[in-house]
Design an enzyme around this catalytic site. Structure first.
Site, PDB file in Angstrom:
ATOM      1  N   PRO A 196      31.553  51.930 -27.604  1.00  0.00           N
ATOM      2  CA  PRO A 196      31.605  52.822 -28.774  1.00  0.00           C
ATOM      3  C   PRO A 196      31.692  54.295 -28.403  1.00  0.00           C
ATOM      4  O   PRO A 196      31.888  55.131 -29.286  1.00  0.00           O
ATOM      5  CB  PRO A 196      30.293  52.514 -29.499  1.00  0.00           C
ATOM      6  CG  PRO A 196      29.365  52.065 -28.419  1.00  0.00           C
ATOM      7  CD  PRO A 196      30.214  51.334 -27.415  1.00  0.00           C
ATOM      8  N   GLU A 208      26.151  49.589 -24.159  1.00  0.00           N
ATOM      9  CA  GLU A 208      25.195  50.607 -24.556  1.00  0.00           C
ATOM     10  C   GLU A 208      24.993  51.709 -23.526  1.00  0.00           C
ATOM     11  O   GLU A 208      24.330  52.702 -23.810  1.00  0.00           O
ATOM     12  CB  GLU A 208      23.847  49.939 -24.852  1.00  0.00           C
ATOM     13  CG  GLU A 208      23.923  48.902 -25.970  1.00  0.00           C
ATOM     14  CD  GLU A 208      22.599  48.194 -26.207  1.00  0.00           C
ATOM     15  OE1 GLU A 208      21.731  48.262 -25.306  1.00  0.00           O
ATOM     16  OE2 GLU A 208      22.430  47.586 -27.261  1.00  0.00           O
ATOM     17  N   ARG A 209      25.535  51.539 -22.326  1.00  0.00           N
ATOM     18  CA  ARG A 209      25.296  52.524 -21.266  1.00  0.00           C
ATOM     19  C   ARG A 209      26.333  52.309 -20.171  1.00  0.00           C
ATOM     20  O   ARG A 209      26.992  51.269 -20.132  1.00  0.00           O
ATOM     21  CB  ARG A 209      23.876  52.365 -20.700  1.00  0.00           C
ATOM     22  CG  ARG A 209      23.617  50.967 -20.143  1.00  0.00           C
ATOM     23  CD  ARG A 209      22.159  50.751 -19.773  1.00  0.00           C
ATOM     24  NE  ARG A 209      21.920  49.401 -19.296  1.00  0.00           N
ATOM     25  CZ  ARG A 209      21.710  48.359 -20.068  1.00  0.00           C
ATOM     26  NH1 ARG A 209      21.720  48.505 -21.378  1.00  0.00           N
ATOM     27  NH2 ARG A 209      21.493  47.164 -19.547  1.00  0.00           N
ATOM     28  N   ASP A 255      40.511  52.699 -20.101  1.00  0.00           N
ATOM     29  CA  ASP A 255      40.634  51.950 -18.852  1.00  0.00           C
ATOM     30  C   ASP A 255      39.310  51.820 -18.110  1.00  0.00           C
ATOM     31  O   ASP A 255      39.154  50.930 -17.271  1.00  0.00           O
ATOM     32  CB  ASP A 255      41.665  52.633 -17.947  1.00  0.00           C
ATOM     33  CG  ASP A 255      43.056  52.645 -18.574  1.00  0.00           C
ATOM     34  OD1 ASP A 255      43.512  51.573 -19.003  1.00  0.00           O
ATOM     35  OD2 ASP A 255      43.660  53.733 -18.654  1.00  0.00           O
ATOM     36  N   ASP A 312      42.256  65.140 -15.052  1.00  0.00           N
ATOM     37  CA  ASP A 312      41.470  64.033 -15.596  1.00  0.00           C
ATOM     38  C   ASP A 312      39.990  64.395 -15.678  1.00  0.00           C
ATOM     39  O   ASP A 312      39.341  64.209 -16.722  1.00  0.00           O
ATOM     40  CB  ASP A 312      41.672  62.795 -14.722  1.00  0.00           C
ATOM     41  CG  ASP A 312      41.217  61.518 -15.414  1.00  0.00           C
ATOM     42  OD1 ASP A 312      40.690  61.607 -16.542  1.00  0.00           O
ATOM     43  OD2 ASP A 312      41.388  60.437 -14.840  1.00  0.00           O
TER      44      ASP A 312
END
Length: 613
Positions: A154, A186-187, A212, A309
């Site tokens: 997310p 979550e991490r 990616d 990047d």
């Protein structure tokens, strides 16, 4: 003795032909013809069309097909619904459903059999099951597809991955009849921990909904298991919701779609996932200065590209536009880096693209405001969504914007309460009944975090954030001498001042930049591209712009170099710089890598006809 397989049919040979009504029942009647490539629709009543509008539904725009039944006990007709994602006038895809009424027989059972025959034939074509014109078409022809583990980051890109997954991905794969379990990460390294503890026998593939970086975690987690030889065969796929989306761009090109970004790219890749099909995927084993090793499916970058990047991370809220901002800043402060590049040339050098050949350019993605990130929580149970009841906390993940959509591709005609007026609403009528061995009823083992038991690693932890610890797992690098040792005589060495170096496996470096147009997923090569010092900012900008079409090699720039290799070594001679592997920052210093051909399996969908230029 088993019957011989059906002979292949011509693309325009009719497989099925019939007359159907529409839903609602007072609508027009149609003549339908199904071929290998499309569903042809011709209106018969109230007035035949000389030039049918929307009369051709290409199968590459179809996600799935389902059978439906009326909730009215007096309705003897059966229905089948085709879920499509055609392009609009402005080029973007949108969801559209076409529902047809099978009413040619007197009984519901006969009409249901006809609707199922058409739905089964469509699904067989979508899943690559060969059909012949005289073959009996029954639901038993459809292969049962194993469950997918879908991992959503997310926090990737503009932090809209969960929203896009629930709005676009879950409805489409449900229409396709795919069985899945969906988990939010979550991490950092959460996906790596999950796949290290995965029971491989219970899953048919792992799909990431992110950029990616999440797939990089998954691949390195699979290869850091004692059973890595079996684990790396697990099919992997990517649905793009990040900033760069390089592998998704290559998959989109392989599927024959026009270049796309944003939601259009996500829908294209989701359509290919629904179709099924896979390709072998080359991996790059990268050994860093400390001795730690990681595996790459995308690229190693040094110089201008890695600077852009990493330095553009502060503009992550801009999505893919961050790279444009980073490139402008990089051109304004253009640096050169001294180094030594050595490589083992490929046995057969691939031909460079024909001068003047180019790829169509992707339409620009609209700039959207970032969505606030959901609150990070660490609970014993992973936040997840599934298409069937599982021992999970709930069907709707905490922090998700809305509950799981209606499954089986519920369209507008499936919603609402019928009060007896007008046409009765329809409800899903599954093609195949459930069985004890069906994945729809199988109970899964809990997904545990962390790797299985294994021998202690002999290496020391890497001093950088993203380089994995040294491990004894994974294939041996038989082409590489120890880092720092002399190289064999058949290697080629180039030393000097560089602006950038890119070692890439697939064709795309991001969704709409084609660095190696001739690359294939399984060509067994790493494609080395470099730009030497002395190039002007204007010339470098022309190269970057030409990459949008894949014709930068036809510019004839003397500072641009290319070589196809099986292995390479990079020795930076400048004390400071940035190295990235698949967009992840790794320790700076000497490194070397070799290609392991066809080591992994990539979910690509069927190959499509290349876009015309």
């Amino acid at each position: 003795m088993a019957p011989p397989p059906p002979l292949p049919m011509a693309a325009n040979t009719p497989i099925l032909h019939g007359e159907f009504g529409s839903y609602p029942a007072h609508g027009p009647r149609f003549a339908l013809t199904l071929t290998m490539q499309a569903l042809h629709i011709q209106r018969l009543l109230p007035k035949p069309e000389a030039r049918p509008r929307d009369g051709l539904v290409p199968l590459h725009e179809v996600s799935g097909c389902g059978t439906l039944q009326s909730r009215s006990p007096s309705d003897t007709a059966a229905y089948f619904c085709v879920y499509t994602y055609p392009r609009g006038r402005r080029g973007g895809r949108h969801r559209a459903t076409r529902t047809f009424r099978a009413d040619g027989a007197a009984t519901y059972e006969e009409n249901r059999a006809e609707a199922q025959r058409w739905a089964t034939a469509l699904m067989c074509l979508l899943r690559g099951v060969p059909l012949s014109g005289d073959q009996e078409i029954t639901p038993q022809l459809l292969p049962r597809r194993s469950r997918l583990l879908i991992l959503v980051n997310p926090f990737g890109g503009r932090r809209v991955a969960w929203q896009h997954c629930m709005e676009h991905v879950v409805p489409m794969i449900s229409e396709a009849g795919l069985s899945f379990n969906l988990i939010q990460t979550e991490r950092p390294n959460h996906a790596r921990e999950l796949v290290q503890g995965l029971n491989l026998k219970e899953w048919g593939g792992i799909v990431t909904v992110s950029g990616d970086g999440l797939l990089y975690e998954v691949l390195n987690g699979l290869l850091d298991r004692p059973d890595w030889e079996d684990a790396v065969r697990m099919p992997i796929g990517v649905l793009p919701c990040g900033s760069g989306n390089a592998l998704a761009g290559a998959v989109n090109h392989y599927g024959g779609f026009e270049p796309a970004v944003g939601v259009d790219l996500l829908l294209n890749c989701s359509l290919l996932l629904c179709r099924g099909g896979s390709q072998p995927l080359d991996l790059l084993s990268v050994t860093l200065a400390s001795g730690s090793r990681c595996f790459s499916f995308l690229s190693v970058a040094w110089g201008f590209l890695s600077d852009v990047d990493i330095h553009s991370e502060r503009f992550r809220a801009l999505g893919r536009a961050r790279f444009t901002v980073g490139a402008v800043l990089g051109l304004a402060t253009l640096h050169t880096y001294r180094g030594r590049l050595s490589y083992l040339p490929a046995t057969t050098e691939p031909a460079l693209p024909i001068p003047g050949h180019s790829l169509p350019r992707a339409k620009s993605e609209l700039a959207l405001a970032p969505v606030p990130a959901p609150a990070v929580t660490h609970s014993p149970l992973h936040r997840s969504v599934s298409d069937l009841p599982l021992p999970l906390p709930s069907l709707a993940s905490p922090g998700s914007p809305e509950p799981l959509p209606t499954l089986n591709g519920g369209g507008p005609e499936l919603t609402g309460d019928w009060v007896g007026a007008g046409d009765a609403p329809l409800s899903p009528d599954p093609l195949l009944p459930s069985s004890p061995n069906s994945p729809k009823t199988a109970q899964l083992s809990p997904i545990t975090e962390g790797p299985p038991e294994k021998a202690a690693s002999s290496g020391s932890p890497s001093p950088t954030l993203n380089a994995p610890e040294a491990s004894t797992w994974g294939p041996a690098d038989h082409l590489l001498p120890p880092l720092g040792s002399p190289l064999p005589q058949d290697w080629v060495t180039i030393e000097g001042e560089f602006v950038l170096l890119l070692a890439i496996l697939p064709s795309h470096i991001c969704a709409d930049l084609v660095a190696a147009p001739h690359a294939r997923f399984d060509d067994g090569l790493v494609h080395l591209c470099w730009v030497r010092s002395g190039i002007s900012r204007a010339a470098l900008l022309r190269i970057l712009l030409a990459m949008e079409h894949g014709n930068h090699f036809s510019l004839g720039c003397p500072h641009l170099g290319y070589a196809a290799a099986r292995a390479f070594r990079l020795e930076p001679l400048t004390p400071r710089g940035l190295l990235t592997v698949d967009g992840e920052l790794v320790e700076y210093g000497p490194m070397q890598a070799q290609v392991h051909p066809r080591l992994a399996t990539l979910l690509t969908g069927p190959a499509g006809q290349r876009p015309r230029t």
